[in-house]
Design an enzyme around this catalytic site. Structure first.
Site, PDB file in Angstrom:
ATOM      1  N   SER A  75       0.795  -1.223   0.000  1.00  0.00           N
ATOM      2  CA  SER A  75       0.000   0.000   0.000  1.00  0.00           C
ATOM      3  C   SER A  75       0.827   1.273   0.000  1.00  0.00           C
ATOM      4  O   SER A  75       0.356   2.307  -0.446  1.00  0.00           O
ATOM      5  CB  SER A  75      -0.964  -0.007   1.185  1.00  0.00           C
ATOM      6  OG  SER A  75      -0.272  -0.218   2.393  1.00  0.00           O
ATOM      7  N   LYS A  90     -12.604   0.148   0.956  1.00  0.00           N
ATOM      8  CA  LYS A  90     -11.837   0.822  -0.098  1.00  0.00           C
ATOM      9  C   LYS A  90     -12.673   0.809  -1.394  1.00  0.00           C
ATOM     10  O   LYS A  90     -13.669   1.498  -1.476  1.00  0.00           O
ATOM     11  CB  LYS A  90     -10.451   0.185  -0.246  1.00  0.00           C
ATOM     12  CG  LYS A  90      -9.599   0.477   1.007  1.00  0.00           C
ATOM     13  CD  LYS A  90      -8.179  -0.021   0.940  1.00  0.00           C
ATOM     14  CE  LYS A  90      -7.388   0.531   2.109  1.00  0.00           C
ATOM     15  NZ  LYS A  90      -6.862  -0.505   3.005  1.00  0.00           N
ATOM     16  N   HIS A 130      -5.934  -3.491  -1.496  1.00  0.00           N
ATOM     17  CA  HIS A 130      -5.695  -2.433  -2.490  1.00  0.00           C
ATOM     18  C   HIS A 130      -5.839  -2.960  -3.918  1.00  0.00           C
ATOM     19  O   HIS A 130      -5.249  -2.402  -4.837  1.00  0.00           O
ATOM     20  CB  HIS A 130      -4.314  -1.809  -2.293  1.00  0.00           C
ATOM     21  CG  HIS A 130      -4.292  -0.817  -1.177  1.00  0.00           C
ATOM     22  ND1 HIS A 130      -4.822   0.455  -1.284  1.00  0.00           N
ATOM     23  CD2 HIS A 130      -3.837  -0.914   0.088  1.00  0.00           C
ATOM     24  CE1 HIS A 130      -4.668   1.106  -0.142  1.00  0.00           C
ATOM     25  NE2 HIS A 130      -4.081   0.293   0.714  1.00  0.00           N
TER      26      HIS A 130
HETATM   27  C1  PLP Z   1      -6.660  -0.808   4.426  1.00  0.00           C
HETATM   28  C2  PLP Z   1      -5.972  -2.079   4.668  1.00  0.00           C
HETATM   29  C3  PLP Z   1      -6.340  -2.912   5.719  1.00  0.00           C
HETATM   30  C4  PLP Z   1      -7.371  -2.508   6.731  1.00  0.00           C
HETATM   31  O1  PLP Z   1      -8.645  -2.503   6.171  1.00  0.00           O
HETATM   32  P1  PLP Z   1      -9.865  -2.051   7.101  1.00  0.00           P
HETATM   33  O2  PLP Z   1     -11.028  -2.784   6.543  1.00  0.00           O
HETATM   34  O3  PLP Z   1      -9.971  -0.562   6.956  1.00  0.00           O
HETATM   35  O4  PLP Z   1      -9.540  -2.444   8.489  1.00  0.00           O
HETATM   36  C5  PLP Z   1      -5.711  -4.133   5.837  1.00  0.00           C
HETATM   37  N1  PLP Z   1      -4.744  -4.514   4.985  1.00  0.00           N
HETATM   38  C6  PLP Z   1      -4.341  -3.717   3.964  1.00  0.00           C
HETATM   39  C7  PLP Z   1      -3.264  -4.180   3.028  1.00  0.00           C
HETATM   40  C8  PLP Z   1      -4.936  -2.479   3.779  1.00  0.00           C
HETATM   41  O5  PLP Z   1      -4.518  -1.687   2.805  1.00  0.00           O
END
Ligand code: PLP
Length: 399
Positions: A187, A246, A215
Site C-alpha cells: 500500500s 476501499k 488495495h
Molecule cells: C486498508 C488495509 C487494511 C485494513 O482494512 P480495514 O477494513 O480498513 O480495516 C488491511 N490490509 C491492507 C493491506 C490495507 O490496505
C-alpha cells in the site's frame, strides 16, 4: 489518578511534532468523491488524490439507495455478535457474493480487514506451524501474526531467494503447516506481489499462500477480481483477505474468502468474529450493490488506468521521482519528512488534497506523498493535480 501520565504524553507529542511527524485530520464536510469539500477552506472544494475510492463508488447513488432501503426495512443495528443473534440474511448474502466474486467456496465477514487479519493466524496456526511474512506487509498482518503462536519467519520485500531460504528453514525445523503471507498490492509503494513466483515456491515446499488484497479487490485484474487474476495465479491462492472500506463502496467491513473448512473453522474460533459486532445490515446491502457494480465496471477500470498512465507520464517528465509500478497508488518520493510535509501543504494550498507519509508508516528517509488515482476523477481533475504538483515543486525547488 493521572500519576503524571498526561504530562508524559504531552512530552511524547512534542517530540513527534518536533520530528515533523505529526498527523492531522483533514475534515470533509460532504461525501467522498473526486472533488471534496474540506472544512475550514474558503476555496470550497479540492481535488482528492488520497482516497482509496479507486472506482469512485463511495457515493454511488445505487449504493446509497440500496443502503437506505435496507436501513428503512431492516433497522439500524443488530445489537449482537454474529453467532448469538447478530446474523442478518444480508450478511449471508454478502458472504456468498464475496466468495462468488473471488472464486472461493465461502467467505466470512468481519468488522474490518484489520479484524480479519487479526483473527486469522491464531485461529488456523499453532506453535507446530510456520508463518512466512513479507517485511512490507500491512500492520494488521504484523499484529495478527504476533497474536498467533506460529513460528515466525520474515523475508525482505519481494526477495524470492530469502522466501525460499525461510521455507527451507521451516521445513528443516519439521514444522507441520507453512503459510506464506503477502499483501497483494503493497500500500505504501503500489507494487504488486510476485504471486507467480510465490505460488511456485509454495508448491515446491508444500506451503499455503494467503494474500491481503485490500488495495486490489474490485479494481485490479479482469473483472476487478484482484491480484490473483492480474498475475494469472487464479485459484492457487488459498486464503484472501480484503476490505469493504476501499474500492467496494468504501464504508467499512472486512472479509476472508477461502475453502469451506477454513471459513467454518474461522466461524468457530476467530476471536474478532466471536467477540465483536460486524457491519450493520444497511452497510451489507450497500456493499452487495458495490460488488455488483464493481464486477461490471470495465468502463471505470479503463478510466482509472488512463489516469494512472497520464499522471505517471506527466509527473515523471516534470522531474518528480515516482516509485515504478502500474497500480493506482503512485508515490511521489521526497525522502525528507519535513520536505514531504511542506510539499503536501503547498499542493493542498493549490486546491489538491494529498497526504505526506513519513516514519513510522514508511521507513525513515523514505518520506513521500502517496497519490491515488480514482475513477471519480475527471481528466481535468488529474490535470489540475499535475499543475498543482509542478507549481508547488518549483516553488520549493524540489524539481
Ligand atoms: C486498508 C488495509 C487494511 C485494513 O482494512 P480495514 O477494513 O480498513 O480495516 C488491511 N490490509 C491492507 C493491506 C490495507 O490496505
Amino acid at each position: 489518578m493521572d500519576s503524571g501520565f498526561s504530562a508524559h504524553a504531552r512530552t511524547l507529542l512534542d517530540a513527534i511534532e518536533a520530528d515533523g511527524l505529526s498527523k492531522r485530520e483533514q475534515v470533509l464536510q460532504g461525501p467522498q468523491g473526486g472533488v471534496v469539500a474540506l472544512s475550514g477552506r474558503d476555496a470550497g472544494t479540492v481535488v482528492n488524490l488520497c482516497a482509496n475510492n479507486y472506482l469512485g463508488l463511495a457515493n454511488h447513488p445505487d449504493i446509497v439507495a440500496a443502503a437506505q432501503q435496507a436501513l428503512a426495512r431492516d433497522g439500524f443495528g443488530m445489537a449482537s455478535v454474529r453467532f448469538i443473534c447478530g446474523t442478518h440474511s444480508l450478511h449471508r448474502q454478502l458472504e456468498q457474493a464475496i466468495a462468488g466474486f473471488l472464486g472461493k467456496a465461502d467467505a466470512i465477514l468481519f468488522g474490518s480487514c484489520f479484524d480479519a487479519n487479526g483473527g486469522l493466524f491464531e485461529t488456523i496456526l499453532t506453535d507446530q506451524d510456520a508463518v512466512i511474512s513479507d517485511a512490507l506487509n500491512h500492520a494488521s498482518i504484523i499484529d495478527g501474526v504476533r497474536l498467533s503462536k506460529a513460528q515466525r519467519y520474515r523475508y525482505t520485500n519481494g526477495d524470492m531467494d530469502e522466501l525460499e531460504a525461510r521455507l527451507k528453514a521451516a521445513t528443516d525445523s519439521g514444522l507441520r503447516f507453512k503459510l506464506i503471507v503477502t499483501d497483494g498490492v503493497f500500500s505504501m509503494d503500489g507494487h504488486v506481489a510476485k504471486l507467480p513466483e510465490i505460488c511456485a515456491l509454495a508448491e515446491r515446499y508444500g506451503a499455503m499462500v494467503m494474500i491481503d488484497d485490500c488495495h486490489a479487490t474490485g479494481h485490479l485484474g479482469a473483472g476487478g477480481r484482484g491480484t490473483p487474476e492480474l498475475t494469472g495465479v487464479g485459484d492457487r491462492i488459498d486464503i484472501i483477505s480484503g476490505t469493504l472500506g476501499k474500492t467496494l463502496g468504501g464504508a467499512m467491513g472486512g472479509f476472508i474468502a477461502a475453502s469451506q473448512p477454513i471459513i467454518d473453522l474461522l466461524r468457530q474460533r476467530a476471536r474478532p468474529y466471536l467477540f465483536s459486532n460486524v457491519l450493520p445490515p444497511a452497510m451489507a446491502a450497500g456493499a452487495l450493490k458495490a460488488i455488483e457494480l464493481a464486477a461490471a465496471a470495465d468502463d471505470r477500470r479503463a478510466l482509472l488506468l488512463q489516469h494512472v498512465q497520464h499522471f505517471r507520464a506527466a509527473m515523471s517528465s516534470a522531474g518528480f521521482e515516482l516509485v515504478p509500478g502500474n497500480t493506482p497508488i503512485i508515490p511521489v518520493m521526497v525522502h525528507d519528512a519535513g520536505k514531504a510535509q511542506a510539499l503536501a501543504a503547498e499542493v493542498v494550498r493549490r486546491g489538491v488534497l494529498v497526504s505526506a507519509f513519513s516514519f513510522p508508516v514508511v521507513p525513515k528517509g523514505q518520506a513521500r506523498i502517496r497519490t491515488q488515482m480514482s475513477a471519480a476523477l475527471t481528466p481535468a481533475d488529474v490535470d489540475t493535480a499535475i499543475s498543482a504538483f509542478v507549481d508547488a515543486g518549483k516553488a520549493l525547488a524540489l524539481i
